[in-house]
Design a protein around this motif. Structure first.
Motif, mmCIF file in Angstrom:
data_model
loop_
_atom_site.group_PDB
_atom_site.id
_atom_site.type_symbol
_atom_site.label_atom_id
_atom_site.label_comp_id
_atom_site.label_asym_id
_atom_site.label_seq_id
_atom_site.Cartn_x
_atom_site.Cartn_y
_atom_site.Cartn_z
ATOM 1 N N THR A 114 13.458 69.546 -29.268
ATOM 2 C CA THR A 114 14.368 70.446 -28.550
ATOM 3 C C THR A 114 13.613 71.062 -27.367
ATOM 4 N N SER A 115 14.340 71.741 -26.510
ATOM 5 C CA SER A 115 13.718 72.364 -25.346
ATOM 6 C C SER A 115 12.654 73.379 -25.759
ATOM 7 N N ILE A 116 12.948 74.180 -26.764
ATOM 8 C CA ILE A 116 11.991 75.188 -27.225
ATOM 9 C C ILE A 116 10.755 74.526 -27.828
ATOM 10 N N GLU A 117 10.961 73.490 -28.646
ATOM 11 C CA GLU A 117 9.835 72.793 -29.261
ATOM 12 C C GLU A 117 8.948 72.163 -28.191
ATOM 13 N N PHE A 118 9.594 71.597 -27.156
ATOM 14 C CA PHE A 118 8.829 70.993 -26.066
ATOM 15 C C PHE A 118 7.982 72.053 -25.361
ATOM 16 N N GLU A 119 8.569 73.215 -25.091
ATOM 17 C CA GLU A 119 7.838 74.270 -24.382
ATOM 18 C C GLU A 119 6.653 74.774 -25.201
ATOM 19 N N ILE A 120 6.829 74.885 -26.512
ATOM 20 C CA ILE A 120 5.726 75.324 -27.369
ATOM 21 C C ILE A 120 4.584 74.306 -27.328
ATOM 22 N N LEU A 121 4.926 73.032 -27.511
ATOM 23 C CA LEU A 121 3.904 71.990 -27.492
ATOM 24 C C LEU A 121 3.231 71.910 -26.127
ATOM 25 N N SER A 122 4.031 72.045 -25.067
ATOM 26 C CA SER A 122 3.485 71.996 -23.708
ATOM 27 C C SER A 122 2.471 73.111 -23.491
ATOM 28 N N ASN A 125 1.988 85.802 -27.447
ATOM 29 C CA ASN A 125 1.743 84.895 -26.323
ATOM 30 C C ASN A 125 2.776 83.780 -26.291
ATOM 31 N N VAL A 126 2.971 83.153 -27.461
ATOM 32 C CA VAL A 126 3.906 82.028 -27.549
ATOM 33 C C VAL A 126 5.321 82.482 -27.210
ATOM 34 N N PHE A 127 5.756 83.564 -27.830
ATOM 35 C CA PHE A 127 7.136 84.026 -27.631
ATOM 36 C C PHE A 127 7.386 84.379 -26.176
ATOM 37 N N GLU A 128 6.501 85.160 -25.566
ATOM 38 C CA GLU A 128 6.727 85.617 -24.200
ATOM 39 C C GLU A 128 6.599 84.484 -23.191
ATOM 40 N N SER A 129 5.750 83.476 -23.478
ATOM 41 C CA SER A 129 5.615 82.327 -22.584
ATOM 42 C C SER A 129 6.803 81.377 -22.662
ATOM 43 N N VAL A 130 7.332 81.193 -23.875
ATOM 44 C CA VAL A 130 8.408 80.220 -24.082
ATOM 45 C C VAL A 130 9.785 80.840 -23.895
ATOM 46 N N SER A 172 7.419 74.974 -37.460
ATOM 47 C CA SER A 172 7.610 74.086 -38.604
ATOM 48 C C SER A 172 8.375 72.829 -38.201
ATOM 49 N N ASN A 173 9.443 73.006 -37.406
ATOM 50 C CA ASN A 173 10.225 71.851 -36.948
ATOM 51 C C ASN A 173 9.402 70.940 -36.033
ATOM 52 N N LEU A 174 8.584 71.561 -35.179
ATOM 53 C CA LEU A 174 7.743 70.781 -34.270
ATOM 54 C C LEU A 174 6.743 69.940 -35.062
ATOM 55 N N ARG A 175 6.103 70.542 -36.028
ATOM 56 C CA ARG A 175 5.166 69.777 -36.861
ATOM 57 C C ARG A 175 5.861 68.627 -37.575
ATOM 58 N N SER A 176 7.045 68.906 -38.126
ATOM 59 C CA SER A 176 7.785 67.887 -38.861
ATOM 60 C C SER A 176 8.144 66.706 -37.963
ATOM 61 N N LYS A 177 8.585 66.985 -36.744
ATOM 62 C CA LYS A 177 8.995 65.907 -35.838
ATOM 63 C C LYS A 177 7.801 65.079 -35.371
ATOM 64 N N LEU A 178 6.673 65.723 -35.140
ATOM 65 C CA LEU A 178 5.474 64.972 -34.765
ATOM 66 C C LEU A 178 5.030 64.079 -35.914
ATOM 67 N N ASN A 179 5.101 64.606 -37.132
ATOM 68 C CA ASN A 179 4.721 63.797 -38.299
ATOM 69 C C ASN A 179 5.671 62.625 -38.501
ATOM 70 N N LYS A 180 6.975 62.860 -38.316
ATOM 71 C CA LYS A 180 7.944 61.775 -38.470
ATOM 72 C C LYS A 180 7.755 60.689 -37.421
#
Length: 229
Positions: free
Chosen positions: A159-167, A181-186, A203-211
């Protein structure tokens, strides 16, 4: 032991500086001694280093201020060795970008082990690279232009939020980001202790990377502080 590793020792106590230098020489590291924050800044601006060992209570530029200057431009590990005490001091320096915090008085063997560990991690993290706008870290490729993420050749549908966190995390490997930091940046708004929102997205980001085939949990939790890759 890795070859030609250069370590800057920033410590105003001559005996401690010499002790650290002798210890590191025995382990085949190349060292340079600085006895003030101002002297260290000169060495940092004119030379490349694989690690900085940094005291906090320094003449000239304080250790905390020097750490901030280092993290504006450089990613090598910084280990704090300080007589300053208290949980807040340790947490604040880690948030500012330090990789480790060792209290004085210290055990020489423990310091050596932590230095070796940080150097090995740094050499692994330095495999992260940028080419044509694509950030690569081990199995992960992140394209900021088309907002796509691949694990090896498999696309991770973020998702857009997951992408921004990973980025955010992959742009600054090894840096620890607090939840604020994460919340205010994203989210681009003030952090109001909404831990559940961040935890769910992580949690969702980790799950999608693992999948998608990631063989490691690249998003690491630094307990009591936040996250890093």
């Amino acid at each position: 032991m890795l070859d030609n590793i250069k370590i800057l020792i920033v410590e105003d106590d001559e005996n401690i500086n010499r002790l650290l230098g002798d210890m590191l020489h025995k382990n085949k590291y190349i060292t340079k001694a600085a006895y003030s924050g101002t002297e260290a800044l000169i060495y940092l601006e004119n030379n490349e280093w694989d690690m900085v060992i940094l005291d906090l209570m320094l003449p000239g530029i304080k250790g905390e201020d020097l750490l901030v200057k280092i993290r504006k431009h450089k990613q090598m590990p910084v280990i704090i060795i300080s007589a300053k005490e208290g949980k807040d001091v340790r947490i604040n320096t880690l948030k500012m970008g330090a990789d480790d915090f060792i209290s004085k008085p210290f055990d020489v063997d423990e310091v050596c082990a932590r230095i070796d560990s940080s150097i090995r991690r740094y050499k692994e993290f330095s495999s992260a690279s940028i080419f044509n706008g694509i950030f690569k870290y081990k199995e992960i490729s992140l394209n900021k232009d088309n907002r796509e993420v691949f694990v090896n050749e498999v696309k991770a549908p973020l998702t857009s939020i997951e992408f921004e966190i990973l980025s955010l995390l992959i742009t600054y490997p090894r840096k620890v980001f607090s939840k604020a930091n994460v919340f205010e940046s994203v989210w681009k708004s003030e952090y109001l202790c909404d831990d559940n929102t961040i935890n769910v997205h992580i949690s969702n980001l980790r799950s999608k990377l693992n999948k998608a085939g990631a063989t490691n949990d690249y998003i690491q939790t630094v307990w009591g502080i936040g996250y890093k890759i």
